[in-house]
Scaffold this active site. Structure first.
Site, PDB file in Angstrom:
ATOM      1  N   GLU A   1      -6.806  -2.578 -11.116  1.00 47.46           N
ATOM      2  CA  GLU A   1      -6.481  -1.782  -9.934  1.00 47.46           C
ATOM      3  C   GLU A   1      -7.653  -0.838  -9.710  1.00 47.46           C
ATOM      4  O   GLU A   1      -7.818   0.151 -10.426  1.00 47.46           O
ATOM      5  CB  GLU A   1      -5.196  -0.975 -10.151  1.00 47.46           C
ATOM      6  CG  GLU A   1      -4.844  -0.110  -8.947  1.00 47.46           C
ATOM      7  CD  GLU A   1      -3.883   1.022  -9.262  1.00 47.46           C
ATOM      8  OE1 GLU A   1      -3.205   1.484  -8.339  1.00 47.46           O
ATOM      9  OE2 GLU A   1      -3.830   1.452 -10.431  1.00 47.46           O
TER      10      GLU A   1
ATOM     11  N   ASP B   1      -3.873  -0.701 -14.980  1.00 42.45           N
ATOM     12  CA  ASP B   1      -3.548   0.397 -14.080  1.00 42.45           C
ATOM     13  C   ASP B   1      -4.703   1.405 -14.040  1.00 42.45           C
ATOM     14  O   ASP B   1      -5.305   1.706 -15.073  1.00 42.45           O
ATOM     15  CB  ASP B   1      -2.269   1.082 -14.570  1.00 42.45           C
ATOM     16  CG  ASP B   1      -1.771   2.159 -13.634  1.00 42.45           C
ATOM     17  OD1 ASP B   1      -1.482   1.840 -12.468  1.00 42.45           O
ATOM     18  OD2 ASP B   1      -1.667   3.321 -14.072  1.00 42.45           O
TER      19      ASP B   1
END
Length: 530
Positions: free
Chosen positions: A274, A216
Site C-alpha cells: 500500500e 499496510d
C-alpha cells in the site's frame, strides 16, 4: 519431528511461475463478509462458508484484512499479537481450514501485515510504558523528549493521518509518535528487535501456507533520524508531496529488501505494498527486483470519471511498472475510500459508471484488486453518527468516516441482515434498500452487475485476446471517449464518458457494461471487442 501445519506448501523443485502477474485478487474485509456465529461481525468460518461463491466469481486470490488479536481501535489495524487470531474472528485452526479449503478450489490466500505500528495493548508497548526513558523497551518505539523549557510541546509539528497531533505525552513527560490513532504507536525500525519480529511474523504465516502479504502503509515505517518539522499545509498520506518527512523515507527500502529475502525462501509467494506515492520515479523504487512484487496504483481511485483524465492516469500508471520490470496493479476501491458508484455520482448514473470502469480495469494488463461488494454495485451507506466506529469519524468528523464503504455484504433474503448473519444487529446497520442487490437476486439476473463481473473475469482468464501482450495501442476517439487495444491483435476496450452515444471501433462485441443502442455505445459505458 515438526508437525505439518494444515495448508503448508510442500517442497518444490524450483520456483513457481509468477501467478500474481495477471491475477484477479478479491479483498475480503473480514468484519463485513460473512458471520458464522451470530455476533454480527464477520469471521473466518464465515469466509469458508462463502468460498463456493468466490470460486463462482472466478477470482484467483484473496486478500484478507487483519484478523489478528486486537482491541479493535482501528478495526484490527491496531495489532496486539500478529501471530494469533482474535477470538472475534475465530482460531488458528479456523484459519488453517480456510487455507486448505481455498487451496482446494484453486484460490490463493494473502493476508495483511501491519509493520508501521502496533496496538498500544501490545506487550511491547505495555513494557515501554512501564520502563524508563532511554530503556531498550522504549527503543522499540519512537519516544522523544518534548520541546520547550519544560518539554510540554510535542517533539515536532507532525500531524496524524487521522487528524490532530501525531504525538501523545506519557506521564513521565516523554512523547510517543503515532502517525495514525493514539492507540497505534509507531515502531522504531532502527531497532534490530523490531526487524527480527517482522521476519518471525512473516515466517509464521508462510509456514502455515499463505501465498503472500499485503503490506499496510508500505511507504511508512522508516523515519528520518532528526524528525524534522513538516509542511502541515500539504499534509496527506504521503503521496501529495515528496517532502513529507513522515512517509517515503529512503530507509524504507531496506525493510522491503528484508521482506523480499524472507519471501524468496518460499517460492511462489508474493507481497504487494500500500504505497500512496504519486511520483513515478519514487514509486518505481518499491518495485525493484529485490523489493516488492506489486505496488498498489491508486491513480484510478483518485481520477474522476472522464476519458481524458483516465487515459492520462492509465499511461502514467503503466510507466511505473514498465520502468521497474514489474506488473501493473490496478484497483478502483478498498475499505479506506468511497465505493466506486458513490465516487462517480451515486444513483443509477454512478452504478453505470462503476460498471463501465470495472470493464476498463479488467481490460488492463497486470494484477487487479476487487473490493468485496463492488461486484454487486453497492454504494456508500449513509450511517447515523452514533453507528460509526471508524476512529476518523471521532477525530475528523462523521463526513470523514470510512464506515460508509464497510457495511456488511448482502447475500440473500428480502430483509436485513440479508444472510450476512443470523443476528439482525450487525456491527454496522444494513439498509433495507439492498434487497434488490443481494448475491442471490443478482445471480439470477442476466443484466446484473454481478453477472457482468462474472462474465468479465471469465473472459479475462479464458479468451486469447487477453494473452497478446502488455502494451496498449490507443485509437483516435471522439471527445469524452477513449479506445485502446492490448498488443497487436488483442482485446479492444472502448470507454464513453460523453453525453452522446458513439460508434464503436471495428470488431466483434464480446461484452458491454450497458446494452448497445442501435449498435452504438451509450454514455457512461464500456465495450470489449475483438
Amino acid at each position: 519431528m515438526r508437525r505439518r501445519v494444515a495448508g503448508r506448501r510442500p517442497p518444490e523443485a524450483g520456483p513457481r511461475p509468477s501467478w500474481w502477474r495477471n491475477a484477479v485478487f478479491y479483498q475480503v474485509y473480514v468484519r463485513s463478509f460473512a458471520d458464522s456465529d451470530a455476533d454480527g461481525v464477520g469471521d473466518l468460518e464465515g469466509i469458508v462458508s462463502r468460498l463456493g461463491y468466490l470460486e463462482l466469481l472466478g477470482v484467483d486470490a484473496l486478500w484478507l484484512t487483519p484478523f489478528y488479536r486486537s482491541p479493535m481501535a482501528d478495526h484490527g489495524y491496531d495489532v496486539a499479537d500478529p501471530r494469533d487470531v482474535d477470538p472475534m474472528f475465530g482460531t488458528l485452526g479456523d484459519f488453517d481450514v480456510l487455507l486448505t479449503e481455498a487451496h482446494k478450489r484453486g484460490i490463493k490466500v494473502t493476508v495483511d501485515v501491519v509493520p508501521n505500528h502496533t496496538s498500544n495493548q501490545h506487550a511491547w508497548f505495555k513494557s515501554a510504558m512501564a520502563a524508563a526513558p532511554g530503556s531498550p523497551e522504549r527503543e522499540r518505539y519512537v519516544f522523544r523528549d518534548g520541546r520547550g523549557p519544560d518539554g510540554a510541546e510535542p517533539p515536532n509539528n507532525w500531524v496524524s493521518v487521522f487528524g490532530g497531533p501525531a504525538w501523545t505525552q506519557v506521564p513521565d513527560g516523554q512523547w510517543y509518535l503515532h502517525l495514525f490513532a493514539p492507540q497505534q504507536p509507531d515502531l522504531n525500525w532502527a531497532d534490530a528487535e523490531v526487524r527480527y519480529d517482522l521476519e518471525r511474523t512473516l515466517r509464521f504465516w508462510l509456514e502455515r501456507g499463505v501465498d503472500g502479504f499485503r503490506i499496510d502503509v508500505a511507504h511508512g515505517m522508516a523515519k528520518p533520524p532528526a524528525l524534522p518539522d513538516m509542511d502541515v499545509s500539504t499534509a496527506g498520506f504521503g503521496g501529495d508531496t515528496v517532502d513529507d518527512p513522515r512517509f517515503d523515507n529512503d530507509g524504507v527500502h531496506e525493510i522491503h529488501q528484508m521482506i523480499r529475502k524472507v519471501l524468496d525462501e518460499h517460492p511462489g509467494t508474493m507481497a504487494v505494498g500500500e504505497i500512496w506515492v504519486n511520483d513515478e520515479e519514487r514509486l518505481a523504487r518499491y518495485l525493484r527486483p529485490d523489493e516488492l512484487h506489486l505496488a498498489f496504483n491508486f491513480r484510478l481511485v483518485l481520477t474522476h470519471f472522464d476519458a481524458d483524465a483516465m487515459r492520462t492516469s492509465i499511461e502514467r500508471s503503466l510507466a511505473v511498472p514498465r520502468a521497474a520490470g514489474a506488473p501493473a496493479t490496478w484497483t478502483l476501491s478498498n475499505h479506506d475510500v468511497w465505493r466506486t458508484a458513490s465516487r462517480y455520482g451515486g444513483g443509477p448514473a454512478g452504478v453505470r459508471r462503476a460498471r463501465a470502469m470495472a470493464l476498463v480495469e479488467l481490460a488492463l494488463p497486470g494484477a487487479v484488486y476487487l473490493y468485496n461488494g463492488e461486484e454487486l454495485g453497492l454504494e456508500n451507506v449513509e450511517l447515523p453518527p452514533g453507528a460509526m466506529q471508524d476512529p476518523r469519524a471521532r477525530t475528523q468528523g462523521p463526513e470523514f468516516s470510512r464506515d460508509a464503504a464497510r457495511v456488511p455484504m448482502p447475500w440473500d433474503g428480502d430483509l436485513p441482515p440479508f444472510g450476512f448473519s443470523r443476528n439482525p444487529r450487525t456491527w454496522l446497520p444494513m439498509p433495507a434498500a439492498w434487497a434488490d442487490l443481494t448475491v442471490e437476486r443478482q445471480l439470477e439476473d442476466d443484466g446484473s452487475t454481478l453477472t457482468l463481473y462474472r462474465r468479465a473475469v471469465e473472459l479475462r482468464k479464458s479468451h486469447p485476446a487477453f494473452r497478446v501482450g502488455d502494451e496498449l495501442e490507443w485509437y483516435g476517439a471522439p471527445a469524452g471517449c477513449f479506445a485502446f487495444r492490448r498488443g497487436k491483435d488483442g482485446l479492444i476496450c472502448a470507454l464513453n464518458t460523453s453525453a452522446s452515444s458513439i460508434a464503436l471501433p471495428p470488431g466483434e462485441l464480446l461484452l458491454s457494461s450497458s446494452p448497445l443502442v442501435d449498435g452504438r455505445l451509450p454514455p457512461d459505458a464500456t465495450a470489449w471487442l475483438v
